[in-house]
Every structure is written in structure tokens, then in C-alpha cells.
Design a protein around this motif. Structure first.
Motif, short mmCIF file in Angstrom:
data_model
loop_
_atom_site.label_atom_id
_atom_site.label_comp_id
_atom_site.label_asym_id
_atom_site.label_seq_id
_atom_site.Cartn_x
_atom_site.Cartn_y
_atom_site.Cartn_z
N TRP A 140 4.75 3.47 -5.05
CA TRP A 140 4.65 4.82 -4.75
C TRP A 140 3.80 5.54 -3.94
N TYR A 141 2.55 4.97 -4.21
CA TYR A 141 1.33 5.84 -4.20
C TYR A 141 0.52 5.36 -2.23
N PRO A 142 0.25 6.14 -1.45
CA PRO A 142 -0.86 5.34 -0.80
C PRO A 142 -2.25 4.92 -1.46
N PRO A 143 -1.94 3.59 -1.35
CA PRO A 143 -3.32 2.91 -1.52
C PRO A 143 -4.66 3.46 -1.10
N VAL A 144 -4.56 4.46 -0.01
CA VAL A 144 -6.11 4.63 -0.26
C VAL A 144 -6.28 5.93 -1.24
N LEU A 145 -5.71 7.23 -1.15
CA LEU A 145 -5.72 8.52 -2.70
C LEU A 145 -4.92 7.51 -3.66
N LEU A 146 -4.63 6.49 -3.89
CA LEU A 146 -4.84 5.28 -5.14
C LEU A 146 -5.92 5.30 -5.06
N GLY A 200 11.52 -5.09 -0.09
CA GLY A 200 9.51 -5.49 0.37
C GLY A 200 8.70 -5.15 -0.99
N ARG A 201 8.82 -5.10 -2.25
CA ARG A 201 8.16 -4.08 -2.79
C ARG A 201 7.09 -4.90 -3.48
N GLY A 202 6.98 -5.70 -4.01
CA GLY A 202 6.67 -6.83 -4.08
C GLY A 202 5.57 -7.19 -3.51
N ALA A 203 5.47 -7.14 -2.03
CA ALA A 203 4.53 -6.87 -0.84
C ALA A 203 3.78 -6.12 -0.51
N ARG A 204 4.90 -5.48 -0.60
CA ARG A 204 4.03 -4.08 -1.22
C ARG A 204 2.18 -3.68 -1.68
N LEU A 205 3.06 -4.51 -3.15
CA LEU A 205 2.32 -4.13 -4.29
C LEU A 205 1.08 -5.24 -3.78
N ASP A 206 1.31 -6.29 -3.20
CA ASP A 206 -0.29 -6.88 -2.95
C ASP A 206 -0.97 -6.65 -1.84
N GLU A 207 -0.08 -5.86 -0.43
CA GLU A 207 -1.06 -5.16 0.44
C GLU A 207 -1.86 -3.86 -0.40
N THR A 208 -1.72 -3.10 -1.57
CA THR A 208 -2.32 -2.52 -1.99
C THR A 208 -3.25 -2.96 -2.48
N LEU A 209 -2.76 -3.84 -3.39
CA LEU A 209 -3.91 -4.44 -3.83
C LEU A 209 -5.75 -5.44 -2.63
N ASP A 210 -4.44 -5.30 -1.80
CA ASP A 210 -6.12 -5.74 -1.02
C ASP A 210 -6.86 -4.85 -0.84
N VAL A 211 -6.22 -3.51 -0.24
CA VAL A 211 -6.70 -2.66 0.00
C VAL A 211 -7.47 -1.88 -0.83
N HIS A 240 -9.24 -2.68 7.51
CA HIS A 240 -7.92 -2.91 6.64
C HIS A 240 -7.32 -2.58 7.84
N GLU A 241 -6.72 -3.90 8.47
CA GLU A 241 -4.96 -3.64 9.06
C GLU A 241 -4.16 -5.53 8.73
N GLY A 242 -2.45 -4.52 7.69
CA GLY A 242 -1.92 -4.93 7.60
C GLY A 242 -0.19 -4.13 8.06
N PRO A 243 0.81 -5.21 7.60
CA PRO A 243 2.28 -4.95 8.04
C PRO A 243 2.19 -3.18 7.49
N ARG A 244 1.73 -2.70 6.44
CA ARG A 244 1.77 -1.83 6.19
C ARG A 244 0.93 -0.27 6.01
N PHE A 245 -0.19 -0.64 6.76
CA PHE A 245 -1.60 0.43 6.13
C PHE A 245 -2.56 -0.23 7.21
N ARG A 246 -3.24 0.33 7.38
CA ARG A 246 -3.85 -0.07 8.33
C ARG A 246 -5.67 1.66 8.31
N VAL A 247 -7.14 1.16 7.74
CA VAL A 247 -8.06 1.40 7.23
C VAL A 247 -8.79 1.87 8.11
N PRO A 248 -8.79 2.45 9.55
CA PRO A 248 -9.77 2.32 10.43
C PRO A 248 -11.47 2.64 9.35
N PRO A 249 -12.12 1.87 10.60
CA PRO A 249 -13.50 0.81 9.45
C PRO A 249 -14.41 2.29 9.47
#
Length: 302
Positions: free
Chosen positions: A92-98, A135-146, A158-167
Motif C-alpha cells: 500500500w505504501y510508496p517504498p521510499v516514503l515507507l 502482482g502484489r507479491g512481486a510488488r512486495l519483493d521490489e519494495t523489499l529491494d528498495v 533503483h530501476e525496477g518495473p514499478r519503482f525508480r529511485v534516481p542516484p
């Protein structure tokens, strides 16, 4: 075994006085941890059945404080007791804010946070947060990556299918290094594999003991297959019963039963940590603390 208590952050005790009072009292009693769950709405016509009882969501869950805000409030009035989420529904949460909120809680609490994450079970909550249910499981995996990248790297990218964090440089880092412990919930094969592969432990619930034991053994065996030491994994079990004065049918424990039945079950479950949620039984802070003290005595007794 470590013993925890759920904060009164939902149901009839959602007041600053109750959250602060129970937090301080739990620490004084000798509890090891305080916990919160995550619920954002109670649908009039639910998309899914509640995973317990007769499938009806408990009425107490219609009133729910934000779990991380409640833990931060509890942290301000305590100094030793650990603070955990079981379970924070990460998709439910944007991973950078989380990551920022979790880091803030770890820093302000002096490094006392256990990060318990899961997927939830109610599609209506995904609809309300604008997050796809598929796709919620894959979203959780990418959230953990971030989260792990933010907590570990000096320069995060981070460059992923759902989220991008610039350097970027994202500070501060959590006090706990390399990061706060990550505990994951779930019962499906996909969930247990995720736990075995990348978590520090499993957020278990009240299950029949043979089933609980078989799932835990599966996680440990699979963790070893991934080259991990299964002895480093923790099982943290949540119990949220409706307590009774008279003994319940043993087949219905731990969903219901006396305090002694719950304590006997908890001792037999073999968890590294167990915490009890008394919200479905009590209506006052005094009742909660009385039962909490008695449960702790039963758990400490030989």
C-alpha cells in the motif's frame, strides 16, 4: 521465549491515554515488545471473507489508528521495549516514503524496531489505496529491494518495473545495522519461499500446532537450501483470541479459550516470540493490563 503485547490502537481503546499508559505499563511489567497491525477500512460489503472465525471481520476493526504513528507515540514514553508491526501491508505504501517512516521510528526509538511486513487479505483495501491486487507479491519483493538499498547504500539507485529511485543520498540510516530486522507474514508456498530466501523471520498466527510446526520446518529447510543458516531465523507468533472464563473446546484454541489455555498453547507452539492481542476481549485499559499481567505470569511459570 520473548513475550509481547499488542498496543490498544484499534477498537474501543484508541486513545492517546490508552496507548501511552499500556506502553509504559507493559515495559514496567517486563514485556519484551509492543506490536501493531494494519487496517484502513471496514467495507459495508466486503470483497473477501475475514480469515478467521465465521468469516466476518470483527467489529472492533472498524476503528484503527495508523500503526507506525501509534508505535512512535509508544516509543516516546518507553526506553527498552521493542516495537514491531504484525503486519504492515507493504504494497500500500510508496517504498521510499515507507523507508523514511520506518527509519524515523528506528532512530527516534533508539534502534528498537522490528519491521513486520505482509500482503493483507482484503482486496477492498487495495482498491482504496489505488494499488493493483494482482502482482502484489512481486510488488512486495521490489519494495523489499528498495528498502534494503536505502538502508544499506551510501548512494541509492533503483530501476525496477514499478519503482525508480534516481542516484541519491538518503539519510539518515537506521540505527540498527545493516538494517532493522525484517519479518514476513504468509502461509502460501510463495510466501514461505520469500521468508526462507530473504527474511529474518516469520510472522506466524494461531494455527493448529501440527500445521504450524510443518510450515516452520518447511521455511527452515528451504532457507538452508538457499545457503542460509536456519538457526538465525525467528518465528514471531500473534495470538488474537476472544478469551473465555471457562475452558473452550481444545480444537478451538487459540482462537478462543481461557488465559491458561492460551498460555499453554503459546508454550507448546515453539515460537521464539509470542505476542497476545487482547483487543477482542477487553473494553478498558484496566482490563487489558490485568489480563496482560496474568498472561505474563502464566508464561513465566514453569
Amino acid at each position: 521465549m520473548r513475550i509481547g503485547l499488542n498496543l490498544p490502537h484499534y477498537g474501543s481503546l484508541t486513545s492517546p491515554e490508552a496507548v501511552a499508559g499500556v506502553s509504559r505499563a507493559a515495559e514496567a511489567l517486563g514485556y519484551d515488545s509492543l506490536w501493531t497491525g494494519d487496517r484502513i477500512l471496514a467495507p459495508v460489503r466486503p470483497s473477501d471473507r475475514y480469515p478467521g472465525g465465521d468469516g466476518t471481520m470483527p467489529a472492533e476493526m472498524a476503528t484503527y489508528l495508523d500503526p507506525l504513528t501509534a508505535l512512535t507515540f509508544a516509543a516516546a514514553g518507553t526506553s527498552r521495549i521493542r516495537l514491531g508491526t504484525s503486519t504492515l501491508n507493504a504494497p500500500w505504501y510508496p517504498p521510499v516514503l515507507l523507508a523514511r517512516t520506518l527509519t524515523t521510528l528506528d532512530v527516534l526509538s533508539g534502534g528498537r524496531l522490528d519491521v513486520g511486513l505482509g500482503l493483507g487479505w482484503l482486496r477492498d483495501e487495495y482498491t482504496a489505496t489505488g494499488v493493483p491486487w494482482p502482482g502484489r507479491g512481486a510488488r512486495l519483493d521490489e519494495t523489499l529491494d528498495v528498502l534494503e538499498a536505502i538502508w544499506d547504500a551510501e548512494v541509492v539507485a533503483h530501476e525496477g518495473p514499478r519503482f525508480r529511485v534516481p542516484p541519491s543520498r538518503i539519510m539518515p540510516k537506521p540505527l540498527q545495522r545493516p538494517r532493522p530486522p525484517i519479518l514476513l507474514a504468509g502461509l502460501t508456498p510463495q510466501a514461505t519461499t520469500r521468508i526462507a530466501r530473504r527474511a529474518d523471520g516469520w510472522l506466524a498466527v494461531g494455527l493448529p500446532l501440527p500445521y504450524l510446526g510443518s510450515l516452520w520446518q518447511k521455511i527452515r529447510t528451504e532457507a538452508e537450501a538457499y545457503g542460509r543458516d536456519p538457526g538465525t531465523l525467528r518465528m514471531v507468533q500473534r495470538l488474537n483470541p476472544r478469551l473465555t472464563d471457562s475452558p473452550a473446546d481444545p480444537a478451538r484454541v487459540p482462537a478462543t479459550g481461557t488465559l491458561r489455555q492460551l498460555a499453554d498453547y503459546a508454550k507448546a507452539a515453539g515460537a521464539d516470540e509470542v505476542f497476545i492481542d487482547l483487543t477482542l476481549t477487553v473494553t478498558t485499559e484496566e482490563q487489558m493490563l490485568d489480563l496482560a499481567g496474568r498472561f505474563l505470569d502464566l508464561m513465566r511459570a514453569g
